[in-house]
Design a protein around this motif. Structure first.
Motif, mmCIF file in Angstrom:
data_model
loop_
_atom_site.group_PDB
_atom_site.id
_atom_site.type_symbol
_atom_site.label_atom_id
_atom_site.label_comp_id
_atom_site.label_asym_id
_atom_site.label_seq_id
_atom_site.Cartn_x
_atom_site.Cartn_y
_atom_site.Cartn_z
ATOM 1 N N ARG A 23 0.092 -0.964 -0.540
ATOM 2 C CA ARG A 23 0.141 -0.061 -0.118
ATOM 3 C C ARG A 23 0.920 1.234 0.412
ATOM 4 N N ARG A 24 2.174 1.155 0.426
ATOM 5 C CA ARG A 24 3.306 2.077 0.527
ATOM 6 C C ARG A 24 3.533 2.687 -0.564
ATOM 7 N N VAL A 25 4.099 1.125 -1.679
ATOM 8 C CA VAL A 25 4.309 1.550 -2.489
ATOM 9 C C VAL A 25 3.438 2.089 -3.924
ATOM 10 N N VAL A 26 2.413 1.715 -3.779
ATOM 11 C CA VAL A 26 0.665 2.783 -4.309
ATOM 12 C C VAL A 26 0.406 3.974 -4.343
ATOM 13 N N ASP A 27 1.231 4.422 -2.798
ATOM 14 C CA ASP A 27 1.265 5.742 -2.389
ATOM 15 C C ASP A 27 1.555 6.165 -2.974
ATOM 16 N N LEU A 28 3.279 5.940 -2.966
ATOM 17 C CA LEU A 28 4.578 6.648 -3.374
ATOM 18 C C LEU A 28 4.814 6.969 -5.132
ATOM 19 N N LEU A 29 3.488 5.568 -5.978
ATOM 20 C CA LEU A 29 3.911 5.481 -6.932
ATOM 21 C C LEU A 29 2.320 6.564 -7.469
ATOM 22 N N SER A 30 1.233 7.014 -6.711
ATOM 23 C CA SER A 30 0.654 8.055 -7.359
ATOM 24 C C SER A 30 1.444 9.040 -6.972
ATOM 25 N N GLY A 32 3.944 9.329 -9.018
ATOM 26 C CA GLY A 32 4.638 9.545 -10.545
ATOM 27 C C GLY A 32 5.528 8.271 -10.476
ATOM 28 N N PRO A 33 6.099 8.094 -11.101
ATOM 29 C CA PRO A 33 6.992 6.525 -11.297
ATOM 30 C C PRO A 33 8.090 7.008 -10.929
ATOM 31 N N ARG A 34 8.345 5.428 -10.596
ATOM 32 C CA ARG A 34 9.841 5.443 -9.883
ATOM 33 C C ARG A 34 10.740 4.265 -10.197
ATOM 34 N N PRO A 35 12.246 4.510 -10.110
ATOM 35 C CA PRO A 35 12.860 3.283 -9.885
ATOM 36 C C PRO A 35 12.957 2.001 -8.661
ATOM 37 N N ALA A 36 12.499 0.968 -9.172
ATOM 38 C CA ALA A 36 12.985 0.409 -7.565
ATOM 39 C C ALA A 36 13.525 0.378 -6.850
ATOM 40 N N GLY A 37 14.504 0.726 -7.279
ATOM 41 C CA GLY A 37 15.835 1.384 -6.375
ATOM 42 C C GLY A 37 15.244 2.324 -5.223
ATOM 43 N N GLU A 38 14.769 3.184 -5.422
ATOM 44 C CA GLU A 38 14.247 3.680 -5.038
ATOM 45 C C GLU A 38 13.566 3.879 -3.933
ATOM 46 N N LEU A 39 11.926 2.736 -4.642
ATOM 47 C CA LEU A 39 11.340 2.531 -3.656
ATOM 48 C C LEU A 39 12.158 1.754 -2.596
ATOM 49 N N VAL A 76 11.498 0.972 -14.246
ATOM 50 C CA VAL A 76 10.914 2.028 -13.234
ATOM 51 C C VAL A 76 9.382 1.219 -13.577
ATOM 52 N N TYR A 77 8.669 1.965 -12.112
ATOM 53 C CA TYR A 77 7.473 1.110 -11.546
ATOM 54 C C TYR A 77 6.707 2.905 -11.716
ATOM 55 N N ALA A 78 5.465 2.667 -12.643
ATOM 56 C CA ALA A 78 4.144 2.718 -13.130
ATOM 57 C C ALA A 78 2.824 2.441 -11.885
ATOM 58 N N LEU A 79 1.469 3.192 -11.820
ATOM 59 C CA LEU A 79 0.945 2.487 -11.489
ATOM 60 C C LEU A 79 -0.067 1.923 -12.490
ATOM 61 N N ARG A 80 -0.836 1.349 -12.769
ATOM 62 C CA ARG A 80 -2.579 1.201 -13.557
ATOM 63 C C ARG A 80 -2.838 2.024 -13.265
ATOM 64 N N PRO A 81 -4.192 2.840 -13.364
ATOM 65 C CA PRO A 81 -5.499 2.773 -12.939
ATOM 66 C C PRO A 81 -6.429 1.978 -12.772
ATOM 67 N N GLU A 82 -6.384 0.820 -13.781
ATOM 68 C CA GLU A 82 -7.892 -0.029 -13.984
ATOM 69 C C GLU A 82 -8.574 -0.474 -13.223
#
Length: 116
Positions: A23-30, A32-39, A76-82
C-alpha cells in the motif's frame, strides 16, 4: 458458482493491497513513476524484499514496469489505474447497498416508534 472476471480482478487487487508495504508503494507511485531502487530506499526494504512486493503488485495488475532507454537494467514502476477504478466501482456499489439497507432499517425503526 462461477466467479466473474471483474470479481477476480477485484480479488487480485485486494490481495495485492493486503500488505502494508505494498500500500505504501502505491502511495509513493501515486505521485509518479519511480525506479525500484528508489522505492526500496524510501521504504527501508532490501532489494530482494522490494522485488517480491513489486512482483505481487505486478501480478495484481496494479503496477507496470518499464526500462529507460539509457539503462535497461533499471526498472521503473508506474501505477495502472484500471484495477483501482474497478475497486472503486465495487466499493461505491457496496456503499449504495449499505446505505439503502440502513435507510430501510431507519424507516422501520421510525415506523415502530410512531406506533408506540
Amino acid at each position: 458458482m462461477a466467479v466473474s472476471a471483474q470479481a477476480q480482478t477485484i480479488d487480485r487487487t485486494l490481495a495485492a493491497l493486503a500488505e502494508p508495504h505494498r500500500r505504501r508503494v502505491v502511495d509513493l507511485l501515486s505521485r509518479g513513476p519511480r525506479p525500484a531502487g528508489e522505492l526500496a530506499r524510501e521504504l527501508g526494504l532490501s532489494p530482494p524484499a522490494m522485488s517480491r512486493h513489486l512482483r505481487a503488485l505486478r501480478e495484481g495488475g496494479l503496477v507496470e514496469e518499464s526500462h529507460p532507454a539509457f539503462d535497461a537494467r533499471v526498472r521503473v514502476y508506474a501505477l495502472r489505474p484500471e484495477p483501482m477504478v474497478h475497486l472503486l466501482r465495487w466499493l461505491e456499489e457496496a456503499e449504495r447497498l449499505w446505505s439503502e439497507q440502513l435507510a430501510a432499517f431507519k424507516a422501520h425503526v421510525d415506523a415502530g416508534e410512531d406506533e408506540a
